[in-house]
Design a protein around this motif. Structure first.
Motif, PDB file in Angstrom:
ATOM      1  N   LEU B  23      47.219  56.278 -38.383  1.00 39.18           N
ATOM      2  CA  LEU B  23      48.469  56.974 -38.012  1.00 39.18           C
ATOM      3  C   LEU B  23      49.194  57.479 -39.258  1.00 39.18           C
ATOM      4  O   LEU B  23      49.791  58.553 -39.262  1.00 39.18           O
ATOM      5  N   SER B  24      49.164  56.654 -40.297  1.00 39.67           N
ATOM      6  CA  SER B  24      49.740  57.008 -41.610  1.00 39.67           C
ATOM      7  C   SER B  24      51.177  57.518 -41.528  1.00 39.67           C
ATOM      8  O   SER B  24      51.494  58.607 -41.990  1.00 39.67           O
ATOM      9  N   GLN B  50      50.751  47.573 -37.930  1.00 41.48           N
ATOM     10  CA  GLN B  50      49.956  47.094 -39.059  1.00 41.48           C
ATOM     11  C   GLN B  50      49.864  48.183 -40.112  1.00 41.48           C
ATOM     12  O   GLN B  50      49.659  49.358 -39.784  1.00 41.48           O
ATOM     13  N   GLY B  51      50.045  47.788 -41.358  1.00 40.19           N
ATOM     14  CA  GLY B  51      49.895  48.728 -42.467  1.00 40.19           C
ATOM     15  C   GLY B  51      48.424  48.852 -42.849  1.00 40.19           C
ATOM     16  O   GLY B  51      47.536  48.374 -42.141  1.00 40.19           O
ATOM     17  N   SER B  52      48.221  49.464 -44.016  1.00 41.91           N
ATOM     18  CA  SER B  52      46.827  49.665 -44.437  1.00 41.91           C
ATOM     19  C   SER B  52      46.163  48.328 -44.754  1.00 41.91           C
ATOM     20  O   SER B  52      44.951  48.192 -44.688  1.00 41.91           O
ATOM     21  N   GLU B  53      46.963  47.370 -45.161  1.00 45.31           N
ATOM     22  CA  GLU B  53      46.409  46.037 -45.393  1.00 45.31           C
ATOM     23  C   GLU B  53      47.417  45.001 -44.906  1.00 45.31           C
ATOM     24  O   GLU B  53      48.576  45.309 -44.650  1.00 45.31           O
ATOM     25  N   GLY B  54      46.990  43.797 -44.787  1.00 45.11           N
ATOM     26  CA  GLY B  54      47.886  42.726 -44.343  1.00 45.11           C
ATOM     27  C   GLY B  54      47.806  42.499 -42.848  1.00 45.11           C
ATOM     28  O   GLY B  54      47.109  43.215 -42.116  1.00 45.11           O
ATOM     29  N   ARG B  91      48.553  51.533 -37.682  1.00 39.40           N
ATOM     30  CA  ARG B  91      48.284  51.456 -36.248  1.00 39.40           C
ATOM     31  C   ARG B  91      49.354  50.630 -35.537  1.00 39.40           C
ATOM     32  O   ARG B  91      50.034  49.796 -36.150  1.00 39.40           O
ATOM     33  N   VAL B  92      49.471  50.877 -34.251  1.00 41.17           N
ATOM     34  CA  VAL B  92      50.526  50.245 -33.447  1.00 41.17           C
ATOM     35  C   VAL B  92      49.867  49.583 -32.241  1.00 41.17           C
ATOM     36  O   VAL B  92      48.899  50.116 -31.681  1.00 41.17           O
ATOM     37  N   VAL B 110      55.210  57.528 -31.547  1.00 37.97           N
ATOM     38  CA  VAL B 110      55.788  56.897 -32.738  1.00 37.97           C
ATOM     39  C   VAL B 110      56.497  58.020 -33.475  1.00 37.97           C
ATOM     40  O   VAL B 110      55.876  59.001 -33.865  1.00 37.97           O
ATOM     41  N   CYS B 111      57.803  57.878 -33.581  1.00 39.35           N
ATOM     42  CA  CYS B 111      58.580  58.997 -34.114  1.00 39.35           C
ATOM     43  C   CYS B 111      59.818  58.473 -34.839  1.00 39.35           C
ATOM     44  O   CYS B 111      60.222  57.328 -34.625  1.00 39.35           O
ATOM     45  N   PRO B 112      60.404  59.300 -35.688  1.00 37.46           N
ATOM     46  CA  PRO B 112      61.672  58.884 -36.311  1.00 37.46           C
ATOM     47  C   PRO B 112      62.771  58.804 -35.250  1.00 37.46           C
ATOM     48  O   PRO B 112      62.683  59.467 -34.212  1.00 37.46           O
TER      49      PRO B 112
END
Lengths: 468, 332
Positions: B23-24, B50-54, B91-92, B110-112
């Protein structure tokens, strides 16, 4: 529906009201003790009692509910009413005085009254529309109230053979018969079983509740305050919803409120007439729904007895007054209680619910129901605030007896859901909310008296200060 | 499953839906998940990202979906909290718990955060009709506003006003006390009317629905909330089954409304898995089948069959409502 059927249905509601009016006029003994609106509301509620007790006794005797038999109860009242009207004028039966809600009030009050009246009119129209247009829908209205009534109507009587599937009205023979027998009365008048006329009883009860609440408060508060308070009660969302659908918690709320209002009046004024009215209303209430039994024995009776002991009456008078109250309230229901014992019918809750079981997790669902649900508007916040603010005020006045009644009613109702397996019905938000409707009118009645008392106390203190 | 532009998924116990990676979305943009859905059973929903890691990070907000099979509800859930959290949302995921049943998602983005859209969604949520189902007589849901029941907001405001009023009351002189009590009383009345006006709108919506679905329904669609075509079927039964008759009743599995058919068809007498009102020894010639695909008329034998066994004597269908709902009369 033909005009003749409509007339018959109208008669089915008016005849009990007339019987109630005659009974009340006879009890007044020529002195007007009730306002017109108040008397009409009480007359309807007591008339339902007269009709349903009569039909129950007739049914127990195995007499068929034919039209002449069913309507025979009216004749003595008609003769009595005509006799009273001839002797004392029709005003002795029912006399309305000019409403004073708007007298000598400014434009803001007029606007307020018009807005509240419009909202009430809308609610009443909605309730009537629902009652008159949709079929009986919710579970208990189908399987308890209307099914029993339909069985009584179709069988033209009470089936007393325990092995018969229609025994005491069918699937729930242990349930009180007051409302089903009144609905059977309506169907007998209409000449057929129809959903609309029998379900109309709920909007009528809703109106009567408002009239009773207004009249009860009117002795302690201004017409405008009483009217606004009556509007608040009638617009409690769950209560207004029940006005359209055939559940009877609203009726229990009416009878309990009536019992409390007149018991409080007797406590304050020592008027025997009020004690009799209180007993009669509680007595009819006992024949409406099981919930009334604990409310009567654990809330109204103890406070009545306590009041008798603190009133320094002679023992004979004390026993006589207590006996009168109990006889009037319990007496008409005795045949039903005896029938329950005789046939081994269940009393009150099922055995699976009658055991101590404390549920410490009650606070969450309780708070959610009181403050977050759409059931009660802000009624509970107002009540708890009134309770806290009025403890000192109530201590030295008759108001303390009213406070005791409602605290006991609250304790017995909440206790059932906190200390027994009935907690399940609090946790899932089901029966609990309806049970609250039985006591909410009385709770709001106390709240308004408390706020009026606080304002009155301040006014008296202010007047006293100026005199000094 | 995609049906009518919505994504439907059935969950027996817990249910998890996770978006593909990539999604970035930068956390600094303060992204929200805007989801419009309806749950056909009481559910709670949580969101994680989830971010790119963790590890996946769970949003603290728990959504309790109302028991409302009819209307879609919109929720805005904050995903990441800048500046404490950094990086990109890759990702969500959605997690559903509660009772088994369908979850139907109409839109998901997913939006501001957009105040305008948020306010529009809140207003729509506030104006939604109240669900009318067999539980409504016990419990009325409050309309929602800003993620809280409207009744809660008013109770909080009422409590604050009362507390302030009490402070003033106990510190004021006698003359002012009367004014304070009247002012509090009037303010409470105003709050009450505010809620009641919204409640009046709910009543209007209910009356409109009853009118549309039952009083003046389109031809052949006479119904009433939650019971579908039941009343049309009742009319057929009344027409085809004489009043002094007895009948077997076979509803669709787990149909909880036997008491209604029992009531509406009385004095016709019922026998079913849950209700028995027949006179022992009297004939029971009618068989009433309602939305039950498990009971079929076997043309060869002329009898009703449930699974492998026959449940009636030979007879004929005397009233056909639809393929799964009919009235069967045994030959005598």
């Amino acid at each position: 529906m033909t005009p003749l059927t409509l007339l018959k249905i109208l008669a089915a509601y008016l005849v009990p009201t007339l019987m109630g009016l005659v009974l009340l006029s006879w009890l007044e003994r020529g002195r007007q003790k009730l306002g017109g609106l108040e008397k009409a509301a009480l007359a309807f509620a007591l008339g339902i009692g007269i009709v349903s007790f009569y039909l129950f006794y007739v049914g127990l005797l195995g007499i068929r509910f034919s039209f002449p038999v069913v309507t025979a109860v009216f004749w003595p009242f008609l003769i009595g009413g005509v006799y009273m009207a001839v002797r004392g004028g029709s005003g002795r039966i029912l006399r309305f005085s000019r409403p004073r809600i708007l007298s000598r009030k400014g434009a803001p009050s007029v606007v307020l009254v018009v807005v509240l009246a419009a909202l009430l009119l809308w609610k009443f129209s909605c309730a009537c529309f629902i009652a008159l247009s949709v079929p009986t829908y919710f579970d208990d209205s189908v399987s308890f109230w209307n099914h029993k009534a339909k069985v009584y109507y179709e069988q033209r009587g009470i089936v007393r053979e325990a092995e018969h599937p229609d025994f005491f009205g069918g699937p729930h023979p242990y349930y009180p018969n007051g409302i089903p027998l009144f609905k059977c009365w309506v169907a007998v008048w209409a000449g057929e079983w129809r959903e609309q006329p029998v379900n109309l009883v709920n909007p009528v009860f809703w109106l009567c509740l408002g009239a009773l609440f207004y009249s009860g408060l009117r002795r302690h508060a201004s017409a405008l305050v009483s009217f606004a308070a009556a509007y608040m009660l009638l617009s409690v969302p769950l209560l207004a919803f029940h006005a359209g659908f055939a559940y009877m918690d609203l009726a229990v709320g009416f009878y309990f409120l009536g019992g409390v209002v007149y018991l409080y009046r007797w406590i304050g004024e020592g008027d025997r007439f009020s004690l009799i009215i209180s007993a009669l209303l509680l007595g009819v209430g006992l024949s409406v729904k099981e919930e009334m039994v604990p409310l009567f024995w654990a809330s109204a009776v103890p406070v009545m007895v306590l009041r008798l002991f603190t009133s320094k009456l002679k023992p004979g008078r004390l026993i006589g007054t207590a006996a009168l109250f109990l006889c009037l309230a319990v007496g008409p229901n005795l045949p039903w209680f005896i029938a329950k014992v005789y046939y081994g019918l269940q009393f009150s809750l099922g055995p699976e619910y009658i055991r101590f079981q404390f549920h410490p997790g009650f606070i969450g669902p309780l708070a959610y129901s009181f403050f977050d649900s759409g059931n009660y508007n802000i009624a509970w916040t107002l009540f708890f605030a009134a309770l806290l603010a009025s403890l000192r005020l109530a201590a030295g006045r008759p108001l303390k007896y009213l406070l005791m009644i409602i605290l006991l009613a609250l304790a017995v109702t909440l206790g059932a859901f906190i200390f027994t397996p009935l907690f399940a019905f609090l946790a899932n938000g089901m029966t609990f909310n309806r049970s609250m409707l039985a006591i909410l009118p009385a709770l709001l009645f106390y709240s308004v008296l408390a706020y009026s008392g606080l304002a009155g106390e301040a006014a008296r203190a202010d007047a006293g200060g100026r005199e000094r | 499953m995609i049906r009518g532009g919505t994504f439907r998924v059935f969950g027996v116990e817990e249910l998890k839906l996770v978006s593909p990676r990539g999604l970035s979305i930068p956390v600094e943009e303060n992204p929200y998940l805007r989801i419009r859905l309806r749950c056909l059973s009481p559910r709670y929903m949580r969101v994680f990202w989830q971010g790119s890691e963790g590890k996946p990070i769970l949003s603290p907000r728990v959504i309790q979906t109302p028991f409302d099979k009819k209307h879609f509800h919109t929720y805005w859930i904050p995903l990441a909290k800048p500046p404490e959290q950094k990086g990109k949302v890759e990702r969500v995921g959605l997690f559903f718990g509660g009772r088994p049943g369908w979850v139907e998602i109409d839109s998901l983005a997913v939006c501001p955060f957009s105040l305008k859209e948020y306010m529009r969604d809140q207003w729509q949520e506030f104006c939604l009709p109240r669900p009318l189902n067999p539980a409504t007589i016990n419990f009325l849901q409050s309309p929602w506003l800003f993620n809280k029941p409207f009744a809660s907001w008013l109770n909080i405001i009422a409590a604050l006003i009362i507390i302030l009023g009490a402070i003033f009351y106990f510190t004021a002189g006698d003359k002012k006390k009367i004014k304070i009590v009247s002012s509090i009383g009037f303010t409470m009345l105003v709050l009450w009317i505010i809620y009641d006006i919204r409640e009046t709108y709910s009543q209007y919506q209910m009356v409109e629905e009853v009118y549309r679905s039952y009083v003046r329904p389109p031809p052949g669609e006479k119904t009433f909330p939650a019971l579908g075509d039941f009343y049309g079927f009742i009319d057929l039964c009344r027409e085809k089954i004489p009043q002094d008759s007895q009948y077997h009743f076979y509803p669709y599995p787990d149909w909880p409304y036997d008491c209604r058919i029992h009531y509406f068809l009385y004095p016709r007498r019922i026998t079913s898995a849950t209700w028995v009102n027949v006179i022992e020894g009297d004939d029971i010639p009618y068989h009433v089948v309602y939305r039950n695909p498990g009971v079929r008329h076997d043309a060869a034998s002329g009898r009703l069959r449930r699974g492998d066994s026959y449940i009636s004597r030979p007879g004929r269908i005397v009233g056909l409502f639809d393929e799964d709902s009919f009235i069967f009369l045994e030959d005598r």
